[in-house]
Design a protein around this motif. Structure first.
Motif, short mmCIF file in Angstrom:
data_model
loop_
_atom_site.label_atom_id
_atom_site.label_comp_id
_atom_site.label_asym_id
_atom_site.label_seq_id
_atom_site.Cartn_x
_atom_site.Cartn_y
_atom_site.Cartn_z
N ILE A 22 2.55 -15.81 -26.32
CA ILE A 22 4.16 -15.28 -26.26
C ILE A 22 3.79 -13.95 -26.83
CG2 ILE A 22 6.11 -15.71 -27.62
CD1 ILE A 22 5.61 -18.79 -27.46
N ALA A 23 3.03 -13.55 -27.76
CA ALA A 23 2.92 -12.22 -28.45
C ALA A 23 2.50 -10.98 -27.42
CB ALA A 23 2.07 -12.48 -29.67
N VAL A 24 1.80 -11.63 -26.54
CA VAL A 24 1.10 -10.73 -25.49
C VAL A 24 2.29 -10.41 -24.39
CG1 VAL A 24 -0.67 -10.58 -23.60
CG2 VAL A 24 -1.21 -11.29 -25.84
N LEU A 25 2.88 -11.61 -24.19
CA LEU A 25 4.00 -11.26 -23.18
C LEU A 25 5.08 -10.32 -23.72
CD1 LEU A 25 4.45 -15.10 -21.61
CD2 LEU A 25 3.44 -12.86 -20.71
N PHE A 26 5.50 -10.58 -25.12
CA PHE A 26 6.31 -9.61 -25.66
C PHE A 26 5.92 -8.38 -25.78
CE2 PHE A 26 8.74 -13.50 -27.21
CZ PHE A 26 10.19 -13.10 -27.12
N ALA A 27 4.76 -8.13 -26.11
CA ALA A 27 4.23 -7.01 -26.27
C ALA A 27 4.15 -6.11 -24.85
CB ALA A 27 2.76 -6.81 -26.65
N ILE A 28 3.78 -6.86 -23.75
CA ILE A 28 3.97 -6.14 -22.42
C ILE A 28 5.29 -5.81 -22.20
CG2 ILE A 28 3.60 -6.57 -19.85
CD1 ILE A 28 1.17 -8.47 -20.83
N ALA A 29 6.16 -6.73 -22.31
CA ALA A 29 7.68 -6.47 -22.08
C ALA A 29 8.19 -5.33 -22.80
CB ALA A 29 8.61 -7.72 -22.43
N PHE A 30 7.65 -5.26 -24.06
CA PHE A 30 8.16 -4.00 -25.05
C PHE A 30 7.70 -2.63 -24.53
CE2 PHE A 30 7.23 -1.19 -28.49
CZ PHE A 30 8.58 -0.77 -29.09
N TYR A 31 6.41 -2.74 -23.99
CA TYR A 31 5.64 -1.53 -23.34
C TYR A 31 6.41 -1.02 -22.18
CZ TYR A 31 2.25 1.16 -20.85
OH TYR A 31 1.61 2.24 -20.32
N GLN A 32 6.77 -1.96 -21.39
CA GLN A 32 7.53 -1.72 -20.13
C GLN A 32 8.93 -1.11 -20.32
OE1 GLN A 32 6.39 -1.60 -17.14
NE2 GLN A 32 4.25 -2.51 -17.42
N MET A 33 9.69 -1.84 -21.43
CA MET A 33 11.03 -1.30 -21.74
C MET A 33 10.80 0.12 -22.32
SD MET A 33 14.08 -1.87 -21.74
CE MET A 33 14.01 -3.57 -21.51
N SER A 34 9.85 0.38 -23.11
CA SER A 34 9.56 1.50 -23.90
C SER A 34 9.55 2.50 -22.79
CB SER A 34 8.63 1.52 -24.76
OG SER A 34 8.98 0.45 -25.94
N GLY A 35 8.32 2.66 -21.88
CA GLY A 35 8.38 3.43 -20.75
C GLY A 35 9.52 3.60 -19.87
N TRP A 36 10.14 2.59 -19.57
CA TRP A 36 11.37 2.83 -18.87
C TRP A 36 12.53 3.77 -19.40
CZ3 TRP A 36 16.58 1.16 -19.62
CH2 TRP A 36 17.49 1.23 -18.68
N LEU A 37 12.68 3.52 -21.06
CA LEU A 37 13.67 4.12 -21.75
C LEU A 37 13.04 5.62 -21.72
CD1 LEU A 37 14.55 1.53 -24.53
CD2 LEU A 37 15.91 2.22 -22.82
N PHE A 38 11.98 5.67 -22.00
CA PHE A 38 11.19 7.12 -22.20
C PHE A 38 11.56 7.90 -21.02
CE2 PHE A 38 7.79 10.20 -21.86
CZ PHE A 38 7.94 10.96 -23.14
N HIS A 39 11.17 7.19 -19.81
CA HIS A 39 11.31 7.99 -18.67
C HIS A 39 12.78 8.22 -18.15
CE1 HIS A 39 10.61 8.95 -14.37
NE2 HIS A 39 11.61 8.37 -13.96
N ASN A 40 13.74 7.59 -18.60
CA ASN A 40 15.08 7.88 -18.10
C ASN A 40 15.88 8.86 -19.35
OD1 ASN A 40 16.01 6.04 -15.83
ND2 ASN A 40 14.76 4.84 -16.79
N LEU A 41 15.53 8.57 -20.72
CA LEU A 41 15.95 9.37 -21.66
C LEU A 41 15.16 10.59 -22.14
CD1 LEU A 41 17.23 6.40 -23.89
CD2 LEU A 41 18.34 7.72 -22.18
N GLY A 43 15.09 13.53 -21.07
CA GLY A 43 15.93 14.84 -21.10
C GLY A 43 16.88 14.69 -22.27
N PHE A 44 17.43 13.54 -22.60
CA PHE A 44 18.28 13.68 -23.60
C PHE A 44 17.40 13.66 -25.21
CE2 PHE A 44 20.30 10.87 -26.95
CZ PHE A 44 21.51 11.77 -27.31
N LEU A 45 16.39 13.20 -25.10
CA LEU A 45 15.49 13.25 -26.04
C LEU A 45 15.02 14.72 -26.46
CD1 LEU A 45 13.20 10.14 -26.10
CD2 LEU A 45 15.17 10.53 -27.45
N GLY A 46 14.69 15.44 -25.32
CA GLY A 46 14.39 16.66 -25.51
C GLY A 46 15.67 17.85 -26.03
N LEU A 47 16.64 17.43 -25.63
CA LEU A 47 17.84 17.98 -26.19
C LEU A 47 18.27 17.81 -27.81
CD1 LEU A 47 20.60 17.61 -23.17
CD2 LEU A 47 19.24 19.62 -23.73
N ILE A 48 17.87 16.49 -28.22
CA ILE A 48 17.99 16.05 -29.46
C ILE A 48 17.14 16.85 -30.39
CG2 ILE A 48 17.76 14.28 -30.88
CD1 ILE A 48 20.54 14.26 -29.67
#
Length: 379
Positions: A22-41, A43-48
């Motif tokens: 369960i912990a490994v699955l949550f870690a993989i999901a967190f990694y995928q979500m973090s990469g998706w957020l970083f890719h889409n945000l 530009g906004f993070l750079g402005l901030i």
């Protein structure tokens, strides 16, 4: 009974297996979500981050106004309005000349490159291709390029609206980050125990000092380089002296390592297109000014900022540009300055042990031998 016995004899899975899966699955999901957020945000993070860098740059002035009795929000607004007035005043004085010279420079740059290349081929017996040879410019190709790269009216309007929205976003965050800086610091510190709040305050102060000091020092050096280069180009009669001077000042200070050579290359090409000897004089001036900046101006202006190794600065620009584009390239060096300051503040260094010199001759065994018993015959 036999089924119960088989079930009892069957080996059971360890208790840690299910929580681990369960912990490994949550870690993989967190990694995928973090990469998706970083890719889409990103530009906004750079402005901030760009807004934060601007806010810490003006924070010393805002702190001074606050100590003089002015409210922090009013002081932040006064500083931002003053910078806006100075910018408008600059463009009011030089905007027309700058726009005309930039337009003429862009028009004559291909011809200047071709003339400089022809002169180099004649003088040094080389075989470099000119700009016309590389592009094969004809009326048909020019028309195709214009149709392909010239945006329509809707594209121009959308680009301007997007740029205006980003500018207003940056200014809004700059105001709140500077006006609410102490409150934001206290709000962040309140989430940590008392023993860690001092560390957070020291890290914040170090970040503000190093990032703000770096940006201010670079702006001062860029202004000095722009003024000196503009005066020199105006004296020797190089055309388009104003945009070339601004180019030299900005590029030489905000692009580490290679910026010095890129900055002086364009004025030298334009000067050599009109008079080859003027191009040589521009290179000589750029070389001499760089020495004066390195040994006189830079040590005094950046005395309170972090000194970063050129290779580290150049690598940080490449990484920043890869992650965040142009904004990342701009803010990468201040980030490295902050990290280096924190490492120097909280890291531990040890004294180096003395290493034996491998080139020294071996010691004389007779001189190092322990004294033996006295020979009775020697008496």
């Amino acid at each position: 009974m036999s089924n119960d016995a088989d079930t009892a004899d069957r080996p059971r899975a360890p208790r840690w297996l299910r929580p681990t899966i369960i912990a490994v699955l949550f870690a993989i999901a967190f990694y995928q979500m973090s990469g998706w957020l970083f890719h889409n945000l990103k530009g906004f993070l750079g402005l901030i981050f760009l807004a934060w860098l601007f806010s810490v740059t003006i924070e010393p002035i805002v702190d001074l106004l606050e100590r003089r009795g002015l409210r922090r929000g009013a002081g932040t607004g006064l500083v931002m309005v003053s910078l806006f007035v100075l910018t408008v005043g600059f463009f009011a004085l030089f905007g027309t000349i700058l726009a005309e010279q930039v337009a003429q420079l862009l028009t004559t740059l291909p011809d200047a490159l071709s003339r400089v290349t022809d002169w180099a081929n004649r003088t040094f017996d080389t075989n470099f291709k000119t700009g016309d040879d590389l592009l094969h410019l004809t009326p048909d190709t020019i028309r195709d390029l214009a149709q392909r790269f010239t945006p329509g009216v809707l594209g121009v309007v959308s680009t301007l609206v997007g740029a205006l929205f980003q500018l207003l976003t940056i200014l809004l965050f700059v105001f709140y980050m500077s006006a609410e800086g102490p409150k934001m610091r206290r709000a962040i510190s309140s989430w940590f125990p008392a023993r860690q709040q001092k560390v957070i305050a020291e890290v914040w102060e170090t970040s503000v000092e190093k990032a703000g000091g770096y940006v201010v020092s670079r702006l001062i050096l860029a202004a000095a380089s722009t003024i000196a280069t503009g005066i020199f180009l105006l004296i020797i009669g190089v055309p388009y002296w104003l945009p070339l001077a601004i180019w030299t000042g900005v590029v030489s200070q905000f692009i580490p390592t290679l910026g010095t050579y890129l900055a002086i290359a364009l004025p030298a090409i334009i000067a050599a297109a009109s008079q080859p000897l003027d191009g040589v004089w521009v290179v000589v001036f750029g070389t001499l000014y760089q020495q004066v900046e390195n040994y006189v101006l830079h040590p005094r202006i950046t005395a309170r900022t972090v000194s970063i190794h050129p290779a580290v600065a150049f690598g940080s620009v490449i990484v920043g540009a890869t992650l965040f584009g142009a904004v990342g390239a701009l803010v990468s060096v201040p980030v490295v300055a902050i990290l280096q300051a924190l490492v120097e503040s909280y890291g531990t260094r040890y004294a180096l042990i003395e290493q034996p010199d491998s080139t020294a001759p071996p010691p004389d065994p007779d001189s190092t031998a322990p004294p033996g018993p006295e020979d009775p015959k020697a008496r």
